[in-house]
Design a protein around this motif. Sequence first.
Motif, short mmCIF file in Angstrom:
data_model
loop_
_atom_site.label_atom_id
_atom_site.label_comp_id
_atom_site.label_asym_id
_atom_site.label_seq_id
_atom_site.Cartn_x
_atom_site.Cartn_y
_atom_site.Cartn_z
N ASN A 64 0.82 -1.23 0.00
CA ASN A 64 0.00 0.00 0.00
C ASN A 64 0.84 1.27 0.00
OD1 ASN A 64 -2.29 -1.56 -0.01
ND2 ASN A 64 -3.03 -0.93 2.00
N THR A 110 -3.87 -0.26 7.59
CA THR A 110 -4.97 -0.50 6.67
C THR A 110 -6.13 -1.11 7.45
OG1 THR A 110 -5.68 -1.65 4.65
CG2 THR A 110 -4.10 -2.81 6.05
N VAL A 147 -4.76 -5.84 -0.01
CA VAL A 147 -3.76 -4.78 -0.13
C VAL A 147 -3.14 -4.84 -1.52
CG1 VAL A 147 -3.23 -4.71 2.32
CG2 VAL A 147 -1.97 -6.29 0.84
N ASN A 148 -2.50 -3.74 -1.88
CA ASN A 148 -1.79 -3.64 -3.16
C ASN A 148 -0.29 -3.66 -2.90
OD1 ASN A 148 -4.17 -3.32 -4.84
ND2 ASN A 148 -4.35 -1.27 -3.97
#
Length: 445
Positions: A296, A302, A307-308
């Motif tokens: 992220n 978060t 998630v990225n």
Amino acid sequence: MVMKQLLLPLVIVCFCVFNPYSHGQTPENIRIIEGKIVQFLSGTSFEFAPETEGTIQSGITVELPPDKRYLMRNIKSFQHQKWRISIMREGEKSIVKSIYGLGHETEDQADPVPPPLYIESTEKTFPQHTPHSRSLIEDMQNEIVRLTNIERWNNGMRPPLKDNGLLDDAAQGHSEEMAFDDFFAHCNIDENTTPGQRVTSEGYNWNAVAENIAAGSSTPQGSMNQWMGSQGHRNNILSTSYRALGVGYAYDPSSSPRDRYDENGNCSSNYLIGPFGYYWTQNFGRRNNVYPVIINREEPETDSRTVNLYVYGTPISQYENFVATSMRFSNNGNNWSSWEPYNPDKTWQLSAGNGVKTVHAQIRNSSGSIKTATDQIILDGDECESIMTFSNETISGTQTYTDCEIIADPNVTIQGNITFEATTVTLGEGVEITPGTIFQIMMTN
């Protein structure tokens, strides 16, 4: 994290960690290229000219998929910079899987030690705050990292920088020395140490390093505004020559009325300035062939398990020779997802349950060499309610099953190499684990 290995049938309820691997369709090939955008062809496609050893090649037509079309406005805003994109062939189309800006050539000529920036206070004394705790310093460091990666995205969609503990130590040490030894300069005027020497002394064996310093602002945003308003400091913040960042913050309420100032960078005091009270440092770094993974864009927290990830895997320097061709991931470093073609972007799910989460990433090159990296993020707000149920069936092979809760009941046969990962696992009546089976349950304390 505790791993239990069960070789006999039993009934157990446990509180475990959940690692939902992505088992979606893997693209057959992904091509990563650098170059320039020639022209926009429609609302979702553009002509892209690859660049090889400084030579622009013939343009190819690429198209943004539906989940990336929101990027088009940003892409148009920074059309004329250099880009790195990954594309995948789908029929007759070249679909963009990731796209990141690399900036303009002039930005790569960043000054590794731009002139110090300061805001001179009219006050001669500063508020007598209680001594800053380690947690408050970490909050300040995290916020500078977060704001830096926001600026990198907002000013050309640049890849994020990874917070590095060794660079943090070097930057924090320098901020404290400036605050408490009454000087303001890149070089420690008392010890004659440069940014590169300080970074090396902390154990960061760098191939590229730069430093920004600022004084006078009491907030991370104020210091970022100072740096982004100065071309040299801005270039360091946006440069794609670095992959890592460390931050230092110090406050001296009893700051000397004046600080020694090194105006020309020769590590000697030219005159006195200040008082400042607040001292900030950014140390940027790159180690050749060291490729971080970033969750992220290095946000500290978060509220979602999804998630990225940004996965570094391509060279920046001509002296780097590792080129990733595939990658895989894990939430515990033991159970891994399948290898898939390398792409900087990856959507991943953290294990269930609130707390500090670690993502392990491995990249592999064409020779089979593997590099491993990790990153952490705090998950806060996970409300896990999904349940996976097995009943009257056989579970076999080598599999990892993940969910919030897993129930095997009744009459379930387990054979092969099976892992359950969940916040709660229940093995009910008639559960049989055949001889030779390795059955694992991943548990948290």
